[in-house]
Design a protein around this motif. Structure first.
Motif, PDB file in Angstrom:
ATOM      1  N   LEU A   1       0.814  -1.211   0.000  1.00 16.52           N
ATOM      2  CA  LEU A   1       0.000   0.000   0.000  1.00 16.52           C
ATOM      3  C   LEU A   1       0.848   1.262   0.000  1.00 16.52           C
ATOM      4  N   PHE A   2       2.121   1.126   0.341  1.00 17.75           N
ATOM      5  CA  PHE A   2       3.027   2.280   0.392  1.00 17.75           C
ATOM      6  C   PHE A   2       4.117   2.187  -0.667  1.00 17.75           C
ATOM      7  N   GLY A   3       3.960   1.276  -1.627  1.00 20.18           N
ATOM      8  CA  GLY A   3       4.944   1.148  -2.686  1.00 20.18           C
ATOM      9  C   GLY A   3       6.069   0.203  -2.386  1.00 20.18           C
ATOM     10  N   GLY A   4       5.917  -0.658  -1.414  1.00 19.94           N
ATOM     11  CA  GLY A   4       6.977  -1.602  -1.056  1.00 19.94           C
ATOM     12  C   GLY A   4       7.594  -1.270   0.288  1.00 19.94           C
ATOM     13  N   GLU A   5       8.445  -2.185   0.754  1.00 16.59           N
ATOM     14  CA  GLU A   5       9.027  -2.020   2.079  1.00 16.59           C
ATOM     15  C   GLU A   5      10.031  -0.874   2.125  1.00 16.59           C
ATOM     16  N   ALA A   6      10.815  -0.701   1.080  1.00 14.87           N
ATOM     17  CA  ALA A   6      11.778   0.402   1.064  1.00 14.87           C
ATOM     18  C   ALA A   6      11.060   1.752   1.078  1.00 14.87           C
ATOM     19  N   ALA A   7       9.986   1.867   0.290  1.00 15.37           N
ATOM     20  CA  ALA A   7       9.224   3.117   0.292  1.00 15.37           C
ATOM     21  C   ALA A   7       8.549   3.341   1.643  1.00 15.37           C
ATOM     22  N   LEU A   8       8.111   2.254   2.271  1.00 12.28           N
ATOM     23  CA  LEU A   8       7.491   2.417   3.589  1.00 12.28           C
ATOM     24  C   LEU A   8       8.506   2.910   4.613  1.00 12.28           C
ATOM     25  N   LEU A   9       9.736   2.371   4.564  1.00 17.19           N
ATOM     26  CA  LEU A   9      10.771   2.859   5.490  1.00 17.19           C
ATOM     27  C   LEU A   9      11.083   4.327   5.228  1.00 17.19           C
ATOM     28  N   ALA A  10      11.092   4.719   3.974  1.00 17.71           N
ATOM     29  CA  ALA A  10      11.322   6.133   3.663  1.00 17.71           C
ATOM     30  C   ALA A  10      10.204   7.005   4.222  1.00 17.71           C
ATOM     31  N   GLN A  11       8.963   6.516   4.172  1.00 19.49           N
ATOM     32  CA  GLN A  11       7.848   7.271   4.738  1.00 19.49           C
ATOM     33  C   GLN A  11       7.971   7.371   6.258  1.00 19.49           C
TER      34      GLN A  11
ATOM     35  N   ALA B   1      20.060  -2.845   2.571  1.00 19.89           N
ATOM     36  CA  ALA B   1      20.281  -4.257   2.858  1.00 19.89           C
ATOM     37  C   ALA B   1      20.449  -4.483   4.353  1.00 19.89           C
ATOM     38  N   ALA B   2      21.008  -3.508   5.063  1.00 15.88           N
ATOM     39  CA  ALA B   2      21.207  -3.653   6.498  1.00 15.88           C
ATOM     40  C   ALA B   2      19.900  -3.565   7.257  1.00 15.88           C
ATOM     41  N   ARG B   3      18.925  -2.854   6.713  1.00 15.48           N
ATOM     42  CA  ARG B   3      17.679  -2.653   7.435  1.00 15.48           C
ATOM     43  C   ARG B   3      16.585  -3.621   7.025  1.00 15.48           C
ATOM     44  N   ILE B   4      16.647  -4.183   5.830  1.00 15.26           N
ATOM     45  CA  ILE B   4      15.578  -5.048   5.320  1.00 15.26           C
ATOM     46  C   ILE B   4      16.164  -6.416   5.001  1.00 15.26           C
ATOM     47  N   ALA B   5      15.626  -7.435   5.657  1.00 15.25           N
ATOM     48  CA  ALA B   5      16.018  -8.806   5.372  1.00 15.25           C
ATOM     49  C   ALA B   5      15.049  -9.373   4.341  1.00 15.25           C
ATOM     50  N   PRO B   6      15.519  -9.750   3.154  1.00 12.87           N
ATOM     51  CA  PRO B   6      14.599 -10.314   2.155  1.00 12.87           C
ATOM     52  C   PRO B   6      13.889 -11.542   2.702  1.00 12.87           C
ATOM     53  N   PRO B   7      12.694 -11.823   2.224  1.00 13.15           N
ATOM     54  CA  PRO B   7      11.963 -12.996   2.712  1.00 13.15           C
ATOM     55  C   PRO B   7      12.759 -14.284   2.522  1.00 13.15           C
ATOM     56  N   GLY B   8      12.820 -15.078   3.577  1.00  8.68           N
ATOM     57  CA  GLY B   8      13.527 -16.345   3.533  1.00  8.68           C
ATOM     58  C   GLY B   8      15.016 -16.246   3.693  1.00  8.68           C
ATOM     59  N   GLN B   9      15.594 -15.063   3.889  1.00  7.87           N
ATOM     60  CA  GLN B   9      17.044 -14.895   4.014  1.00  7.87           C
ATOM     61  C   GLN B   9      17.429 -14.335   5.373  1.00  7.87           C
ATOM     62  N   THR B  10      16.676 -14.689   6.377  1.00  8.50           N
ATOM     63  CA  THR B  10      16.946 -14.170   7.719  1.00  8.50           C
ATOM     64  C   THR B  10      18.297 -14.640   8.231  1.00  8.50           C
ATOM     65  N   HIS B  11      18.655 -15.894   7.980  1.00  2.92           N
ATOM     66  CA  HIS B  11      19.906 -16.443   8.491  1.00  2.92           C
ATOM     67  C   HIS B  11      21.106 -15.668   7.956  1.00  2.92           C
ATOM     68  N   GLY B  12      21.127 -15.399   6.672  1.00  4.09           N
ATOM     69  CA  GLY B  12      22.269 -14.701   6.101  1.00  4.09           C
ATOM     70  C   GLY B  12      22.388 -13.273   6.582  1.00  4.09           C
ATOM     71  N   VAL B  13      21.271 -12.601   6.859  1.00  3.10           N
ATOM     72  CA  VAL B  13      21.325 -11.217   7.323  1.00  3.10           C
ATOM     73  C   VAL B  13      21.755 -11.143   8.783  1.00  3.10           C
ATOM     74  N   LEU B  14      21.348 -12.126   9.587  1.00  2.00           N
ATOM     75  CA  LEU B  14      21.681 -12.098  11.011  1.00  2.00           C
ATOM     76  C   LEU B  14      23.102 -12.565  11.292  1.00  2.00           C
ATOM     77  N   ALA B  15      23.684 -13.362  10.412  1.00  2.00           N
ATOM     78  CA  ALA B  15      24.988 -13.972  10.700  1.00  2.00           C
ATOM     79  C   ALA B  15      26.063 -12.957  11.086  1.00  2.00           C
ATOM     80  N   PRO B  16      26.238 -11.810  10.410  1.00  8.24           N
ATOM     81  CA  PRO B  16      27.310 -10.886  10.792  1.00  8.24           C
ATOM     82  C   PRO B  16      26.984  -9.987  11.988  1.00  8.24           C
TER      83      PRO B  16
END
Length: 551
Positions: free
Chosen positions: A117-127, A203-218
């Motif tokens: 409804l806000f144009g995607g997750e990146a646009a929502l974070l910008a809002q 990329a640091a703020r949004i974890a793509p769906p199904g890729q939680t492990h790779g984003v949390l590892a570092p």
């Protein structure tokens, strides 16, 4: 069914920026809120200037003043920060109806099915960032499939793992040996060296769906919401990042660090459920009217109230609530605002009972250069039972019952309270004590019920009581003929008594340290009808005292 997506918002400077919103002058220098921790004072919330000066949260106030001499401080007010977070809770409802609070500085929003409804997750974070910038707030956000991962991204994305204080972290090694750190880590634990470059902001703020492990590892292990002692213990073993834990046997981790570590790790990775318990924003009952031209006459304000009050009362009645305290705000053309409060003795949503009280307060408002907006809000309200509409005959009986029930007294208390303040209207209730001066309790009339039947005292009590005053001259327990009291020489022509009253042995009352008392009702030659007593002596010397007068 779309994947579950969670947005975590963290306001790291909530308290300080709330104070700056109220007083913009505080932002001209480093500013911080101070918290009392035992007998010490520490920094609880810092402004951007204070952080730029090298100060940090939890720092003792003395050390902060030594580092930054021009630091401005104010005491922390937790209930005001909580109320401000509640206001942000209502604001966050524009993104999703599923919002929960993470006291004292966070919000959790379930974005499942809402981001498009806000144009995607990146646009929502910008809002979100744009709205917070307009509010003068600093916000850090993270979006992931789980609450734990979103919390970790909001607070630790883009930062390296914290080093242990002993200095054994790889990030603290010399430049000459740091190039071999990755190879050594691979040889010791079979893992790969973490990337040295920080990830991009999105990329640091949004974890793509199904890729939680790779984003949390570092991310550091502190991002798992672990206690400080557990984080320190993991650091001492060289386990500094979440990726270092995922390859370890769960049984060994649970045996050494407890099941809390394994549960937090599974919650962040989505292996264990972690529900979000949203709390509905408190319902607000408020109406306003915007005027095409500024007004300044009392009659105009009263006419606006006649249009606003019925709408407010209808909303209260539909919700089964009654207003206890109303707030009338008058917004002037010069961007200033003046308000008045009106309280009633019993919650009500009847306009005819509330309008006279508001009309009295409307006369006190200074219109200044003109009022262009009026707002009426029930800031305190309570549930009331519904009433059934009746005919003329039953209405007469209802009026009689209302008079019998004391509603007229409640209206009188409300009218007097509007002029004098409800705290000035009191009523007296009987108390369970045999001590004369403790035989009554004083309550606020608006928040107490009428007193029941008063217990009959064993002997008549005086109309007026005061603190015991010494009577000069006589000695011994026998009633004297001549006394000197308040600078007058009096002769006792009649005495009746005695009534012995013992002190409350379970309490240490300074007025009763003279021991048991023998009370007498005496009449003097000047016509005074006094209540005197002889104190037999305890911690203090015996003697005669006067404590009251009969009518």
């Amino acid at each position: 069914m779309p994947n579950r997506r969670i947005l975590s918002l963290w306001f790291p400077r909530l308290g300080a920026e709330r104070a700056i919103r109220l007083d913009p002058g505080l932002d001209r220098a480093p500013f911080a809120l101070v918290r009392e921790v035992g007998s010490a004072q520490t920094l609880a919330s810092l402004s951007r200037r204070a952080s730029a000066a090298g100060l940090h949260r939890g720092q003792p106030l003395r050390d902060a003043h030594a580092m930054c001499a021009d630091l401005l401080t104010r005491p922390e007010v937790p209930h005001r920060e909580a109320a401000f977070l509640g206001a942000l809770h209502r604001w966050a409802g524009k993104f999703s109806p599923w919002v929960a609070q993470e006291a004292p500085e966070g919000l959790v929003i379930d974005l499942t099915g809402c981001a498009h409804l806000f144009g995607g997750e990146a646009a929502l974070l910008a809002q979100v960032e744009e709205d917070c910038a307009d509010l003068g707030l600093t916000v850090r956000a993270g979006i992931a499939d789980t609450l734990g991962a979103a919390w970790a991204l909001a607070r630790h994305a883009g930062g390296g793992a914290a080093a242990h204080r002993s200095g054994d972290a790889i990030d603290q090694e010399a430049r000459a040996t740091r190039s071999r750190a990755g190879k050594r880590r691979h040889w010791e634990r079979g893992g790969v060296a973490p990337a040295s470059a920080a990830p991009p902001p999105d990329a640091a703020r949004i974890a793509p769906p199904g890729q939680t492990h790779g984003v949390l590892a570092p991310l550091p292990v502190a991002a798992l919401r672990l206690p400080e002692d557990s984080v320190e213990a993991l650091h001492r073993l060289g386990l500094r990042r979440i990726g270092d834990l995922t390859g370890q046997p769960r049984a060994s981790l649970a045996r050494r660090f407890g099941t809390g570590l394994v549960r937090r790790l599974d919650q962040a990775l989505g292996s264990a459920p972690e529900p979000i318990s949203p709390r509905a924003a408190p319902e607000r009952f408020a109406v306003r009217i915007t005027l095409p031209d500024p007004i300044g006459l009392e009659a105009d304000v009263t006419a606006a109230l006649e249009r606003m009050l019925p709408r407010l009362c209808q909303r209260l009645e539909r919700a089964g609530r009654g207003a206890r305290t109303l707030r009338l705000e008058a917004h002037r053309t010069d961007q200033s605002m003046e308000w008045r409060h009106v309280s009633v003795a019993r919650p009500s949503h009847a306009p005819d009972r509330l309008h006279p009280l508001l009309a009295m307060k409307a006369a006190e408002i200074d219109a200044g250069f003109g009022i262009d907006m009026l707002r009426l809000e029930a800031i305190r309200h309570e549930p009331i039972r519904a009433r059934q509409p009746v005919g003329h005959h039953a209405a007469g009986e209802a009026v009689a019952e209302r008079l019998k029930a004391g509603d007229g007294l409640d209206d009188l208390i409300a009218r007097l309270g509007a002029r004098l303040g409800l705290e000035a209207i009191t009523r007296v209730h009987p108390a369970d004590s045999h001590i004369p001066e403790k035989g009554a309790l004083t309550y606020a009339a608006a928040w107490s019920a009428p007193a029941g039947p008063w217990p009959r005292p064993p002997r008549p009590r005086p109309l007026t009581l005061w603190r015991p005053e010494p009577i000069h001259g006589p000695e011994g327990p026998t009633v004297p003929r001549q006394i000197r009291w308040r600078g007058r020489d009096l002769t006792i022509v009649h005495a009746e008594g005695a009534e012995r009253i013992a002190p409350e042995w379970w309490l240490d009352d300074p007025d009763w340290r003279t021991g048991q008392r023998d009370y007498w009702r005496v009449v003097t030659d000047a016509g005074d009808r006094l209540w005197i007593y002889y104190a037999h002596g305890g911690a203090l010397s015996p003697g005669w005292f006067c404590q009251g007068a009969f009518a």
